[in-house]
Scaffold this motif. Structure first.
Motif, mmCIF file in Angstrom:
data_model
loop_
_atom_site.group_PDB
_atom_site.id
_atom_site.type_symbol
_atom_site.label_atom_id
_atom_site.label_comp_id
_atom_site.label_asym_id
_atom_site.label_seq_id
_atom_site.Cartn_x
_atom_site.Cartn_y
_atom_site.Cartn_z
ATOM 1 N N LEU A 246 5.708 -29.956 -2.171
ATOM 2 C CA LEU A 246 5.939 -31.544 -2.071
ATOM 3 C C LEU A 246 6.679 -31.552 -0.747
ATOM 4 O O LEU A 246 7.097 -33.046 -0.457
ATOM 5 C CB LEU A 246 6.533 -32.151 -3.191
ATOM 6 N N VAL A 247 7.175 -30.519 -0.125
ATOM 7 C CA VAL A 247 8.148 -30.620 0.827
ATOM 8 C C VAL A 247 7.482 -31.179 2.385
ATOM 9 O O VAL A 247 6.441 -30.611 2.418
ATOM 10 C CB VAL A 247 8.930 -29.358 1.140
ATOM 11 N N GLU A 248 7.947 -32.217 2.875
ATOM 12 C CA GLU A 248 7.408 -32.843 3.949
ATOM 13 C C GLU A 248 8.375 -32.284 5.173
ATOM 14 O O GLU A 248 9.618 -32.854 5.588
ATOM 15 C CB GLU A 248 7.528 -34.447 3.907
ATOM 16 N N LYS A 249 8.071 -31.347 5.898
ATOM 17 C CA LYS A 249 9.058 -30.774 6.961
ATOM 18 C C LYS A 249 9.309 -31.938 8.062
ATOM 19 O O LYS A 249 10.386 -31.949 8.728
ATOM 20 C CB LYS A 249 8.389 -29.608 7.601
ATOM 21 N N ASP A 250 7.925 -32.764 8.128
ATOM 22 C CA ASP A 250 8.399 -33.575 9.342
ATOM 23 C C ASP A 250 9.334 -34.932 9.186
ATOM 24 O O ASP A 250 9.808 -35.587 10.000
ATOM 25 C CB ASP A 250 7.159 -34.112 9.713
ATOM 26 N N LYS A 251 9.486 -35.056 7.770
ATOM 27 C CA LYS A 251 10.160 -36.314 7.265
ATOM 28 C C LYS A 251 11.675 -35.769 6.845
ATOM 29 O O LYS A 251 11.854 -35.325 5.795
ATOM 30 C CB LYS A 251 9.632 -37.040 6.307
ATOM 31 N N GLY A 252 12.375 -35.977 7.836
ATOM 32 C CA GLY A 252 13.734 -35.377 7.469
ATOM 33 C C GLY A 252 14.651 -36.610 6.589
ATOM 34 O O GLY A 252 14.275 -37.706 6.747
ATOM 35 N N CYS A 253 15.813 -36.035 5.996
ATOM 36 C CA CYS A 253 16.562 -37.198 5.248
ATOM 37 C C CYS A 253 17.332 -37.737 6.283
ATOM 38 O O CYS A 253 17.887 -37.379 7.186
ATOM 39 C CB CYS A 253 17.392 -36.182 4.283
ATOM 40 N N ASP A 254 17.380 -39.316 5.966
ATOM 41 C CA ASP A 254 18.100 -40.225 6.863
ATOM 42 C C ASP A 254 19.752 -39.816 7.104
ATOM 43 O O ASP A 254 20.451 -40.256 7.798
ATOM 44 C CB ASP A 254 17.852 -41.514 6.417
ATOM 45 N N LYS A 255 20.264 -39.277 5.894
ATOM 46 C CA LYS A 255 21.645 -39.055 5.821
ATOM 47 C C LYS A 255 21.960 -37.583 6.215
ATOM 48 O O LYS A 255 23.020 -37.691 6.855
ATOM 49 C CB LYS A 255 22.022 -39.372 4.307
ATOM 50 N N CYS A 256 21.411 -36.696 5.754
ATOM 51 C CA CYS A 256 21.965 -35.370 6.401
ATOM 52 C C CYS A 256 20.863 -34.564 6.977
ATOM 53 O O CYS A 256 21.181 -33.286 7.571
ATOM 54 C CB CYS A 256 22.168 -34.598 4.959
ATOM 55 N N GLY A 257 19.709 -34.882 7.378
ATOM 56 C CA GLY A 257 18.774 -34.088 8.059
ATOM 57 C C GLY A 257 18.045 -33.204 7.310
ATOM 58 O O GLY A 257 17.063 -32.626 8.046
ATOM 59 N N SER A 258 18.157 -32.718 6.149
ATOM 60 C CA SER A 258 17.597 -31.896 5.347
ATOM 61 C C SER A 258 15.852 -32.136 5.340
ATOM 62 O O SER A 258 15.644 -33.515 5.288
ATOM 63 C CB SER A 258 18.121 -31.786 4.115
ATOM 64 N N PRO A 259 14.956 -31.226 4.969
ATOM 65 C CA PRO A 259 13.728 -31.725 4.606
ATOM 66 C C PRO A 259 13.800 -32.433 3.455
ATOM 67 O O PRO A 259 14.609 -32.522 2.592
ATOM 68 C CB PRO A 259 12.904 -30.282 4.340
ATOM 69 N N THR A 260 12.663 -33.377 3.305
ATOM 70 C CA THR A 260 12.660 -34.289 2.219
ATOM 71 C C THR A 260 11.318 -33.798 1.200
ATOM 72 O O THR A 260 10.529 -33.043 1.768
ATOM 73 C CB THR A 260 12.117 -35.611 2.438
ATOM 74 N N ALA A 261 11.104 -34.268 0.122
ATOM 75 C CA ALA A 261 10.043 -33.938 -0.809
ATOM 76 C C ALA A 261 9.562 -35.089 -1.003
ATOM 77 O O ALA A 261 10.049 -36.216 -1.403
ATOM 78 C CB ALA A 261 10.273 -33.096 -2.009
#
Ligand SMILES: [Zn+2]
Ligand SMILES: [Zn+2]
Ligand SMILES: [Zn+2]
Ligand SMILES: [Zn+2]
Length: 303
Positions: A246-261
């Motif tokens: 479910l990980v989306e490498k292209d969409k980073g977390c707005d707060k910390c930049g980590s990958p999102t799911a």
């Protein structure tokens, strides 16, 4: 007390987020630290000594969670000595862990009874004994009901609520309010990710396990079947039905930049993309660009 009631309570303790308050068995002081959260709940603060290396450890107070944070490294398999942060007494006992032979560390429960954990890092053996089972169960029931941790009280004033409502009408958009139960689905196989009223995700982080999250918007309590360090992204999050990542490498977390799911969540008339940060303890979540026009997430710093 009848069997159904006991079974209900048992499943509550197994599947819901029951946070246990522990006391030092030597001095009786409460060991809970409200400032230092693990699994988004107050942690159990102890001194730790691992072969002469000393530090602090904060254990998760969620029953069945093995998460902790510490200022020293504790490799899996190592034995540590735990002591009370009030009276300094060493809490390791002579009684041996039945699965690994390590020393067991007993604590008192504030509701009466004892819980013991193994002193070996990575050993999941622990046991709970209640002094008076029916009294403890009654207390758990009063605190949690049959539905697990109660959602925090809505403390907004009438005006604040009206303002939110006006905003909703003005922008012809839908507002997902804090506390909304998020019906969640896998974006690949479309199956529900809700099990026993919790949002369940498969998680890979050295080993494989499950992450259980509160499915209520802006409620961040979680627990996992494997150890997940606080403040670190997990390696992978998968659907437990179809095993797709479910990980989306292209969409980073707005707060910390980590990958999102990415998961799908049902809003009034359609399924929307809903992103969660993969970093443990980061509370960020968001929507895709397109959905931002029609749907708003109520913001909350507190929950
Ligand atoms: Zn003590
Ligand atoms: Zn053990
Ligand atoms: Zn799937
Ligand atoms: Zn984040």
């Amino acid at each position: 007390m009848n069997i159904t009631f006991i079974n209900k309570i048992k499943s509550l303790v197994m599947y819901e987020f029951v946070s246990l308050n522990l006391k030092c068995p030597k001095c009786g002081e409460l060991l809970m630290d409200k400032e230092h959260l693990v699994d988004n709940e107050p942690s159990i603060k102890l001194f730790i000594d691992k072969g002469g290396e000393k530090g602090l450890i904060f254990l998760s107070s969620i029953y069945g969670s093995y998460n902790y944070s510490s200022d020293i490294k504790i490799p899996v398999g190592d034995i540590a000595k735990f002591s009370c942060t009030h009276c300094n007494a060493v809490l390791n006992s002579k009684s041996e862990c039945l699965s690994c032979g390590g020393e067991m560390v007993p604590f008192y429960l504030d509701m009466g009874g004892k819980v013991s954990i193994c002193s070996r890092s990575g050993c999941k053996n622990h046991h709970v004994e209640f002094e008076d089972l029916s009294q403890a169960l009654r207390k758990l029931y009063q605190e949690y009901g049959f539905r697990g941790r109660k959602y925090p009280q809505d403390e907004r004033t009438k005006e604040q609520k009206e303002k939110i409502y006006e905003k909703k009408v003005d922008e012809h958009s839908e507002m997902l309010e804090s506390g909304t139960f998020l019906q969640s689905y896998c974006p690949h196989c479309r199956k529900s990710l809700i099990e026993n009223d919790l949002l369940k995700l498969k998680i890979i982080n050295g080993e494989e396990g499950y992450l259980l999250l509160s499915p209520y918007l802006n409620s961040f309590t979680s627990k996992s079947t494997i150890y997940l360090p606080e403040d670190k992204p997990v390696t992978d999050i998968k659907c437990f039905h179809c095993d797709a990542s479910l990980v989306e490498k292209d969409k980073g977390c707005d707060k910390c930049g980590s990958p999102t799911a990415k998961i799908n969540v049902s809003a009034s008339s359609k399924l929307i993309d809903f992103y969660i940060c993969t970093k443990k303890g980061c509370r960020w979540h968001g929507l895709s660009e397109e959905d931002l026009y029609s749907i708003k997430l109520e913001e909350s710093d507190e929950w």
